[in-house]
Structure formats: structure tokens, C-alpha cells
Design an enzyme around this catalytic site. Sequence first.
Site, PDB file in Angstrom:
ATOM      1  N   ASP A  82      20.522  15.716  56.599  1.00  0.00           N
ATOM      2  CA  ASP A  82      20.586  17.093  57.111  1.00  0.00           C
ATOM      3  C   ASP A  82      19.934  17.176  58.495  1.00  0.00           C
ATOM      4  O   ASP A  82      19.943  18.224  59.137  1.00  0.00           O
ATOM      5  CB  ASP A  82      19.977  18.096  56.118  1.00  0.00           C
ATOM      6  CG  ASP A  82      18.510  17.846  55.848  1.00  0.00           C
ATOM      7  OD1 ASP A  82      17.973  16.809  56.295  1.00  0.00           O
ATOM      8  OD2 ASP A  82      17.879  18.697  55.173  1.00  0.00           O
ATOM      9  N   SER A  83      19.432  16.026  58.983  1.00  0.00           N
ATOM     10  CA  SER A  83      18.983  15.948  60.371  1.00  0.00           C
ATOM     11  C   SER A  83      20.140  16.277  61.316  1.00  0.00           C
ATOM     12  O   SER A  83      19.916  16.600  62.485  1.00  0.00           O
ATOM     13  CB  SER A  83      18.431  14.550  60.691  1.00  0.00           C
ATOM     14  OG  SER A  83      19.324  13.550  60.259  1.00  0.00           O
ATOM     15  N   ASP A 121      22.876  14.238  52.111  1.00  0.00           N
ATOM     16  CA  ASP A 121      21.696  15.088  51.936  1.00  0.00           C
ATOM     17  C   ASP A 121      22.108  16.443  51.379  1.00  0.00           C
ATOM     18  O   ASP A 121      23.062  17.049  51.855  1.00  0.00           O
ATOM     19  CB  ASP A 121      21.044  15.322  53.311  1.00  0.00           C
ATOM     20  CG  ASP A 121      19.602  14.887  53.346  1.00  0.00           C
ATOM     21  OD1 ASP A 121      18.985  14.778  52.273  1.00  0.00           O
ATOM     22  OD2 ASP A 121      19.092  14.653  54.458  1.00  0.00           O
ATOM     23  N   GLU A 220       8.771   9.282  53.933  1.00  0.00           N
ATOM     24  CA  GLU A 220       8.762   9.677  55.350  1.00  0.00           C
ATOM     25  C   GLU A 220       7.360  10.115  55.787  1.00  0.00           C
ATOM     26  O   GLU A 220       6.675  10.872  55.088  1.00  0.00           O
ATOM     27  CB  GLU A 220       9.744  10.845  55.574  1.00  0.00           C
ATOM     28  CG  GLU A 220       9.739  11.315  57.033  1.00  0.00           C
ATOM     29  CD  GLU A 220      10.923  12.192  57.414  1.00  0.00           C
ATOM     30  OE1 GLU A 220      11.819  12.420  56.568  1.00  0.00           O
ATOM     31  OE2 GLU A 220      10.948  12.643  58.580  1.00  0.00           O
TER      32      GLU A 220
HETATM   33  O1  KIV Z   1      17.999  13.964  57.328  1.00  0.00           O
HETATM   34  C1  KIV Z   1      17.709  12.777  57.545  1.00  0.00           C
HETATM   35  O2  KIV Z   1      18.205  12.147  58.480  1.00  0.00           O
HETATM   36  C2  KIV Z   1      16.749  12.144  56.652  1.00  0.00           C
HETATM   37  C3  KIV Z   1      16.219  10.786  57.023  1.00  0.00           C
HETATM   38  C4  KIV Z   1      15.300  10.915  58.148  1.00  0.00           C
HETATM   39  C5  KIV Z   1      15.584  10.111  55.873  1.00  0.00           C
HETATM   40  O3  KIV Z   1      16.393  12.711  55.674  1.00  0.00           O
END
Ligand code: KIV
Length: 324
Positions: A82-83, A121, A220
Site C-alpha cells: 500500500d506504499s 497489501d 519493519e
Molecule cells: O507497503 C509496502 O510497501 C510495505 C513494505 C514496505 C513492507 O508494506
Amino acid sequence: MSLKYAEHHPKDVVQALSGRAGGALEDIVSLTPIGEPRRKITTATLREKKLHHEPISCLTAYDYATARLVDEAGIDIVLVGDSLAMTMLGYENTLSVTVDEMLHHVRAVRRGVKDALLIADMPYGSYHATAEEAIHNAARFVKEAGAEAVKMEGGEKRVDVIRRVIDAEIPVAGHIGLTPQSVNVMGGYKVQGKTLQAIEQLMRDAVALDRAGVACIYLEGIPREVAAMITAEIETPTIGIGAGPECDGQVLVIHDLLNLTFGHPAKFVRHYGDAAALITQAVLAFKADVASHQFPSDGESYHLPKDTQAALTTVLERKRALRR
Ligand code: KIV
């Protein structure tokens, strides 16, 4: 055309070259190279890798082209994180991205991934109210977008919901430590697990997820020593981001790896390439070529077949003659 393609598809290539595939070679806009076959990565592979102390690699991808390159490079897990709320959509944090926005990206990535395990995610709010809602949303990622597992943030407090999703035959990846969906509760993106009490809670979270049977746990933003303890304590593979080298695997956000994130990078980020410089350079060169009529060249243009050109010249000459 790549040699690899020719090795794998000699008949197609011969047909294309001889024009029997339906047109002259210059009319073929692209020939897609095919990569080497590789073993499909599953949740079981992750456990095998932990057992054999083989590091697990994971990168985020949010679109077809990137997913395809990451997959063909042999990365074990492609995570549609979700990044993408920030990296692709320009939001300030991950909180506003919706299930539908995530699904759009997961579908594109699915089309690019063959061998890697594809994890999606679950965005903020899609699994926080009830287990029924979590199962409903998780199933959408599997049925509508082809995800092979979903990721949810949170440990002990989320474990009942996670268990229910696993019971619905959907593998789950856990995510503890600095969980970006809790940014407002944490009061910013701060390294977690720095006090004895916080370490104890993290260990309880990891053990709870381990017992629930998650496929892997993302760790994380926690001290390396704590990540090492958790990794040694549980059977589930751990994938670290800002959690030191003792984790069973490592993940980076691809935009961080490629210097495409604009802000000051976090301590754990390593730039393996400079896509920002590459893109800027290429865009400026294109702009200059357009301005100076250097692009496209004659060689980059399509041409009429000779007989059509001759017929056209005759028609134009006749028209000109009639006008005189
Ligand atoms: O959303 C994302 O990219 C993540 C990673 C940083 C683990 O959760």
C-alpha cells in the site's frame, strides 16, 4: 530482436523475418523476449528457504512492466504494497488508498508475474472492523486480481481476524514493528521496539502470528537485535525492512531502490540505481530532439510500399495536370 527469443521461438522468428506472419518486419512493433523457465515460488518455498538458510528476496511492484522485470530477475516475492499510495498516487501516507485502487494495481502486476509469489497489501480500513469484512476484501484480492496471499498489519490484536482469513483458504503475510497504517497512533514513522516492554510486545506479536500460521512476517523499522531474536524464535520466515541483516529475507520499496521517492531516504534504503537521473536525462534529450526536428528520423518512420508510392505519384501528377 533478442537472441533469447530466437532460441525459444525459431518458427515464429523465421515467419516474422520472411513476412509470412502477416506483414513486413518493419511493421512488427515489438517482439517480446521470453525469459528462462524458473521454479514457481509458493508459501511452502518460503519455509523451505528459511530451513535451508537461503535468503528470501522481496521487492514491491505496482505496474505490469516493473512487475515483469522484477519477476524475470528471479526475485522471490513481489509485493503490491500500500506504499503505492505515496509512490504511485502521490498521497501523503498510506491511509487513504482504497481496496479498488489497490485491486487496479494488483491486476496489472498479476499480468507481469509468473514465478514469484504475489502478495497484495490489504489497505487501511479493509480488515479492521470485522472478520467477515476482512474475508470479503481478502477474497476480492484473490478472485478479482490473482493475489496468492494478502498482507495485514498488526500482531496480537489482529490475530483473530488473520486466523479467520487463513481459515478461508487465503494465505496471510503478517507485518509488525513500524506499521505505517498506525502512523497517527505512533505519532510519526518512528523505529519501534526500543524498550524492554516494546520488545516483549513485539515478541508476543511475532509468536501469535507464527502460531496462527501466517506465510511470512514483515519486520519493519525495529533494531537489528530484536529482529534477530524474533527470527531465531519463530518458524515463520521473517522479511526485514529496516530490521537488520539477520532476518530470513529482505524487502525494499522499488522506488527507494531506484531513487524515485523524492524525499530524504530512510537509513535502511540503498540506491541500486538512479532512475530519477535516467528519466530526467532521457526526457530532456527527447525534448531537445523534438525542438530541433531531430526526432523522428527517416529510419524511425514508416514508408509506403514502392508500388503504392508509384501509384500515388501518378494520381497526384494527374490531379496537378487537371488543375493546370
Ligand atoms: O507497503 C509496502 O510497501 C510495505 C513494505 C514496505 C513492507 O508494506
